[in-house]
Design an enzyme around this catalytic site. Structure first.
Site, short mmCIF file in Angstrom:
data_model
loop_
_atom_site.label_atom_id
_atom_site.label_comp_id
_atom_site.label_asym_id
_atom_site.label_seq_id
_atom_site.Cartn_x
_atom_site.Cartn_y
_atom_site.Cartn_z
N ASP A 67 0.84 -1.20 0.00
CA ASP A 67 0.00 0.00 0.00
C ASP A 67 0.87 1.24 0.00
O ASP A 67 1.60 1.51 0.95
CB ASP A 67 -0.88 0.02 1.26
N TYR A 87 2.94 9.89 -0.72
CA TYR A 87 4.04 9.37 0.10
C TYR A 87 5.40 9.62 -0.54
O TYR A 87 6.44 9.46 0.10
CB TYR A 87 3.90 7.87 0.39
N LYS A 116 -2.79 5.68 -4.32
CA LYS A 116 -3.92 6.58 -4.05
C LYS A 116 -3.72 7.92 -4.74
O LYS A 116 -2.59 8.41 -4.86
CB LYS A 116 -4.04 6.82 -2.53
N HIS A 124 -7.79 9.30 -2.16
CA HIS A 124 -7.13 9.29 -0.85
C HIS A 124 -8.01 9.89 0.27
O HIS A 124 -8.06 9.36 1.38
CB HIS A 124 -5.80 10.04 -0.96
N LEU A 137 -2.08 -0.38 13.83
CA LEU A 137 -1.45 -0.45 15.15
C LEU A 137 -1.55 0.90 15.88
O LEU A 137 -0.85 1.12 16.87
CB LEU A 137 0.03 -0.85 15.00
N ILE A 172 -2.78 -3.22 6.84
CA ILE A 172 -1.54 -2.89 6.12
C ILE A 172 -0.54 -2.26 7.08
O ILE A 172 -0.15 -1.09 6.92
CB ILE A 172 -1.86 -1.93 4.94
N LYS A 218 2.72 -0.92 8.86
CA LYS A 218 3.99 -0.41 8.32
C LYS A 218 5.10 -0.66 9.32
O LYS A 218 4.93 -0.50 10.54
CB LYS A 218 3.87 1.10 8.05
N SER A 219 6.26 -1.03 8.83
CA SER A 219 7.46 -1.05 9.67
C SER A 219 8.68 -0.97 8.76
O SER A 219 8.65 -1.46 7.63
CB SER A 219 7.53 -2.33 10.51
N ARG A 231 10.22 -6.65 12.90
CA ARG A 231 8.79 -6.33 13.03
C ARG A 231 8.04 -6.64 11.73
O ARG A 231 6.88 -7.06 11.76
CB ARG A 231 8.61 -4.86 13.37
N1 LIG Z 1 -5.34 6.23 3.58
C1 LIG Z 1 -4.79 7.00 4.49
O1 LIG Z 1 -5.15 8.16 4.66
C2 LIG Z 1 -3.69 6.46 5.32
C3 LIG Z 1 -3.11 5.27 4.98
N2 LIG Z 1 -2.09 4.75 5.74
C4 LIG Z 1 -1.54 3.45 5.32
O2 LIG Z 1 -1.57 2.56 6.43
C5 LIG Z 1 -0.25 2.07 6.68
C6 LIG Z 1 -0.05 1.76 8.14
O3 LIG Z 1 -0.31 2.90 8.94
P1 LIG Z 1 0.82 3.71 9.72
O4 LIG Z 1 0.29 5.08 9.92
O5 LIG Z 1 2.09 3.57 9.01
O6 LIG Z 1 0.83 3.06 11.17
P2 LIG Z 1 0.85 1.60 11.82
O7 LIG Z 1 -0.33 1.53 12.70
O8 LIG Z 1 1.09 0.56 10.81
O9 LIG Z 1 2.11 1.73 12.78
C7 LIG Z 1 3.41 1.93 12.29
C8 LIG Z 1 4.30 2.24 13.50
O10 LIG Z 1 4.29 1.13 14.39
C9 LIG Z 1 5.62 0.60 14.52
N3 LIG Z 1 5.50 -0.85 14.48
C10 LIG Z 1 5.22 -1.63 13.41
N4 LIG Z 1 5.19 -2.92 13.75
C11 LIG Z 1 5.44 -2.99 15.08
C12 LIG Z 1 5.56 -4.06 15.99
N5 LIG Z 1 5.40 -5.32 15.61
N6 LIG Z 1 5.83 -3.75 17.28
C13 LIG Z 1 6.00 -2.49 17.68
N7 LIG Z 1 5.90 -1.42 16.85
C14 LIG Z 1 5.63 -1.67 15.55
C15 LIG Z 1 6.41 1.16 13.36
O11 LIG Z 1 7.76 1.34 13.71
P3 LIG Z 1 9.02 1.01 12.76
O12 LIG Z 1 8.65 1.38 11.34
O13 LIG Z 1 10.09 1.89 13.33
O14 LIG Z 1 9.33 -0.43 12.93
C16 LIG Z 1 5.72 2.51 13.11
O15 LIG Z 1 6.23 3.46 14.03
C17 LIG Z 1 0.64 3.22 6.16
O16 LIG Z 1 1.96 2.85 6.02
C18 LIG Z 1 -0.07 3.55 4.88
O17 LIG Z 1 0.23 2.61 3.89
C19 LIG Z 1 -1.65 5.40 6.87
C20 LIG Z 1 -2.16 6.61 7.23
C21 LIG Z 1 -3.24 7.25 6.48
O1 LIG Z 2 -0.76 8.67 5.34
C1 LIG Z 2 -1.71 8.98 4.65
O2 LIG Z 2 -2.11 8.25 3.74
C2 LIG Z 2 -2.41 10.25 4.88
O3 LIG Z 2 -3.22 10.64 4.09
C3 LIG Z 2 -2.17 11.04 6.11
O4 LIG Z 2 -1.08 10.70 6.77
C4 LIG Z 2 -2.27 12.53 5.85
O5 LIG Z 2 -1.63 12.85 4.69
C5 LIG Z 2 -1.77 13.34 6.97
O6 LIG Z 2 -1.53 12.85 8.05
C6 LIG Z 2 -1.56 14.76 6.72
O7 LIG Z 2 -1.20 15.38 7.90
#
Ligand SMILES: NC(=O)C1=CN([C@@H]2O[C@H](COP(=O)(O)OP(=O)(O)OC[C@H]3O[C@@H](n4cnc5c(N)ncnc54)[C@H](OP(=O)(O)O)[C@@H]3O)[C@@H](O)[C@H]2O)C=CC1
Ligand SMILES: O=C(O)C(=O)[C@@H](O)[C@H](O)C(=O)CO
Length: 274
Positions: free
Chosen positions: A46, A51, A76, A109, A191, A229, A231-232, A237
């Site tokens: 994703d 991004y 997106k 998005h 998460l 989905i 992220k790490s 992790r």
């Molecule tokens: N459509 C939208 O508007 C949005 C979409 N997204 C999507 O959703 C995905 C996931 O959301 P995101 O905001 O990244 O947050 P997440 O909820 O996936 O959390 C990511 C955070 O958690 C940490 N982490 C990951 N796995 C573990 C684990 N097993 N134990 C402890 N900590 C962990 C990561 O650290 P580290 O990386 O340091 O390991 C990072 O700091 C995004 O990457 C994106 O693709 C996100 C926000 C908005």
């Molecule tokens: O991560 C995404 O996909 C988002 O749309 C958000 O993070 C958004 O762009 C945001 O947090 C802006 O402050």
């Protein structure tokens, strides 16, 4: 390890229930993170134009040697590119950066309701879908009012709505609306960006199953039917988040995790953002 379950979308296309997100991963680190994820067994990635890392994703996909039909790629359309013609151009630009000739899932998005262009934008996605350039089209951050308007004005039900969803914000009503209309629920920040993982009651659930709190939360999502989905950028992790397929939370565990609901929003509010 058991294989990742598929979710069948409302047009018959299947999508892995567990994928890998790359928000805030710098483009020059993305190929490595996605490469690690693909090696671990993820097949769904994703990303988003916003991004700035579609090229890094594309590099990892190309380098992996995994056949294209075994991969599921989502990107997106960003808010600035809403509107029919701009959306068509933005789609071409995303595909070029990804190095693909077809996308699996394209999402609007944010509804960006102040712009009032998401219906026109949706018509562009419908056209790309009809032309066979996208296997499924959906939205992100849409609330019931936005979904209802899209369906009323275009008659096409989104395949997916990707929204902020985690134990702190379980989106109970939105999920019920999705179920009623055949829209798959995809959880972003599953998460809560790490925010809830130190909770003591969650820790006890995790301990009982000999897993980490993050794994317990991901399992909670899967049992609710959510697509996730996480992220790490940390290889351990990345692998750990995939290793959630061989234990089952019971009703009490599910209720304990659900009790973390706190109206927690880690991102912007869809009614006002964009
Ligand atoms: N459509 C939208 O508007 C949005 C979409 N997204 C999507 O959703 C995905 C996931 O959301 P995101 O905001 O990244 O947050 P997440 O909820 O996936 O959390 C990511 C955070 O958690 C940490 N982490 C990951 N796995 C573990 C684990 N097993 N134990 C402890 N900590 C962990 C990561 O650290 P580290 O990386 O340091 O390991 C990072 O700091 C995004 O990457 C994106 O693709 C996100 C926000 C908005
Ligand atoms: O991560 C995404 O996909 C988002 O749309 C958000 O993070 C958004 O762009 C945001 O947090 C802006 O402050």
């Amino acid at each position: 390890m058991p294989s990742i379950p598929d979710v069948t979308l409302n047009n018959g296309v299947t999508m892995p229930q567990l994928g890998f997100g790359v928000f805030q991963v710098p483009d020059d680190e993305t190929a490595q993170a996605v490469g690690t994820a693909l090696e671990a067994g993820y097949r769904s990635i994703d990303t988003a134009a916003a991004y700035g890392n579609e090229r890094g994703v594309g590099q990892a996909l190309a380098a992996s040697g995994i056949p294209r039909d075994q991969l599921f790629v989502t990107t997106k359309l960003w808010n600035d590119d809403q509107g029919h013609d701009r959306a068509l151009a933005a789609f071409d630009a995303s595909l070029e950066r990804l190095g693909l000739d077809r996308l699996d899932l394209y999402l609007i998005h944010w509804p960006a309701p102040e712009q009032d262009r998401y219906v026109d934008t949706w018509r562009a996605l419908e056209r790309l879908y009809a032309d066979g350039r996208i296997r499924a089209i959906g939205v992100s951050n849409f609330h019931v009012t936005h979904l209802q308007r899209l369906m009323d004005e275009t008659g096409i039900v989104p395949a997916v709505n990707q929204v902020e969803l985690h134990p702190g914000l379980p989106q109970v009503e939105l999920r019920a609306f999705h179920r009623e209309h055949g829209i798959a629920t995809e959880a972003w920040s599953p998460l809560a960006k790490g925010g809830l993982l130190r909770d003591a009651s969650l820790g006890r659930v995790a301990e009982r199953h000999h897993v980490t709190p993050a794994q317990a939360v991901l399992r909670w999502h899967l049992q609710l039917g959510n697509i996730v989905i996480p992220k790490s950028v940390t290889p351990e992790r990345i692998r750990q988040n995939l290793d959630v397929l061989d234990f089952t939370l019971d009703e009490d565990d599910m209720a304990t995790i659900a009790a973390l609901e706190s109206d927690l929003r880690t991102g912007p509010h869809p009614d006002t953002f964009g």
